[in-house]
Design a protein around this motif. Structure first.
Motif, short mmCIF file in Angstrom:
data_model
loop_
_atom_site.label_atom_id
_atom_site.label_comp_id
_atom_site.label_asym_id
_atom_site.label_seq_id
_atom_site.Cartn_x
_atom_site.Cartn_y
_atom_site.Cartn_z
N SER A 127 0.92 -1.10 -0.18
CA SER A 127 0.55 -0.02 0.16
C SER A 127 0.65 1.38 -0.11
N ARG A 128 0.79 2.33 -0.86
CA ARG A 128 1.32 3.79 -0.73
C ARG A 128 0.96 4.41 1.01
N VAL A 129 1.29 4.30 2.26
CA VAL A 129 1.38 4.43 3.05
C VAL A 129 2.20 6.73 3.66
N ILE A 130 1.42 7.19 4.23
CA ILE A 130 1.85 8.35 3.74
C ILE A 130 1.96 9.26 5.51
N GLU A 131 2.67 10.19 5.82
CA GLU A 131 2.16 10.90 7.01
C GLU A 131 1.70 12.24 6.81
N LYS A 132 0.87 12.28 6.78
CA LYS A 132 0.29 14.21 7.32
C LYS A 132 0.39 14.51 8.13
N LYS A 133 0.67 15.69 7.85
CA LYS A 133 0.99 16.85 8.57
C LYS A 133 -0.47 18.02 8.90
N SER A 202 -5.90 29.11 5.51
CA SER A 202 -6.89 28.52 6.32
C SER A 202 -5.62 26.96 7.15
N GLU A 203 -6.74 26.36 7.68
CA GLU A 203 -6.10 24.99 8.77
C GLU A 203 -6.11 23.55 7.55
N LEU A 204 -5.40 22.92 7.59
CA LEU A 204 -5.65 21.51 6.97
C LEU A 204 -4.36 20.53 7.25
N TYR A 205 -4.73 19.41 7.09
CA TYR A 205 -3.74 18.75 6.65
C TYR A 205 -2.88 18.40 5.30
N PHE A 206 -1.44 18.57 5.53
CA PHE A 206 -0.71 18.07 3.97
C PHE A 206 -0.25 16.88 4.01
N ALA A 207 0.43 15.87 3.67
CA ALA A 207 1.56 15.54 2.67
C ALA A 207 1.96 15.27 1.48
N VAL A 208 3.73 15.03 2.05
CA VAL A 208 4.83 15.63 0.04
C VAL A 208 4.89 13.81 -0.39
N LEU A 209 4.40 13.28 -1.40
CA LEU A 209 4.72 12.20 -1.71
C LEU A 209 5.82 12.13 -3.32
#
Length: 218
Positions: A127-133, A202-209
């Protein structure tokens, strides 16, 4: 609210064979318990001829919905070990079903625990596991003399520029981790001698892949 957490960007599968029994793990990102249960039913239909379809899922940033099932295997030999892998990897909003085709040889309690655990690990590997910040988008407005300095400051801190607009002035939208926002604003203000106007959007979660930025509401 978690500052960062791991989750599944794209589900995958993994398979192992232990003493002629096949263990097929299917991993899926889920955001509600209804999605998890629908996924389970989907797998039961797909693998209708299998002896067992054991599952585990954990949903919510406080793990509000965390469940597992042995689906006929001896108590504690399938669902709980599967869930322990998810919790041990600290992955959120995920469901996994491990389908077993019995090969005619009993594995014993320890063998089952190891097999189901290993199957989940293989499923996660596929699977593609990501880390959201947790992040903040900052709208930075400046004149053309300040843009080079701002881009340098952002690049030095690996802060993505997610949008830009060039007219009689320059508007850059920066995406920064929440904990680093104040320091970034200070650096930009000092670097441009106060000529840049900075506005929190705005506030949000993001990930860099793979160099690409993805944004999420949660």
């Amino acid at each position: 609210m978690l500052e960062q957490y791991k989750t599944i960007m794209e589900g995958g599968t993994g398979e192992i064979t232990e003493k002629k029994s096949r263990f097929i793990a299917t991993v899926r990102p889920v955001s509600t318990e209804e999605e998890a249960l629908a996924f389970l039913e989907e797998m039961k239909k797909k693998y209708w001829d299998a002896r067992h379809n054991c599952y585990a899922y954990s949903i919510g940033l406080n793990r509000e919905f965390t469940r597992c099932s042995d689906d006929g295997e001896p108590s504690g030999t399938a669902g709980r070990p599967m869930l322990d892998v998810l919790l041990g990897e600290e992955i959120y909003n995920v469901a996994v079903v491990v389908t077993r085709y019995f090969g005619g040889v009993l594995l014993g309690t320890g063998g089952l625990v190891r097999a189901y655990s290993k199957a989940v690990q293989e499923g996660l590997a596929g699977s593609r596991v990501i880390e959201k910040k947790r992040g903040i988008t900052l709208k930075v407005t400046t004149d053309y003399t300040g843009i080079g300095k701002i881009q340098y400051i952002a690049g030095e801190r690996n802060v993505p520029v997610v949008d830009s607009e060039y007219t009689d002035k320059v508007i850059l939208k920066l995406l920064v981790e929440s904990g680093a926002a104040e320091e970034l604003q200070k650096a930009i203000t000092e670097g441009t001698n106060g000529r840049a106007a900075i506005e929190k959007e705005s506030e949000l979660y993001f990930a860099v892949l793979e160099g690409k930025v993805y944004t999420f509401e949660n």
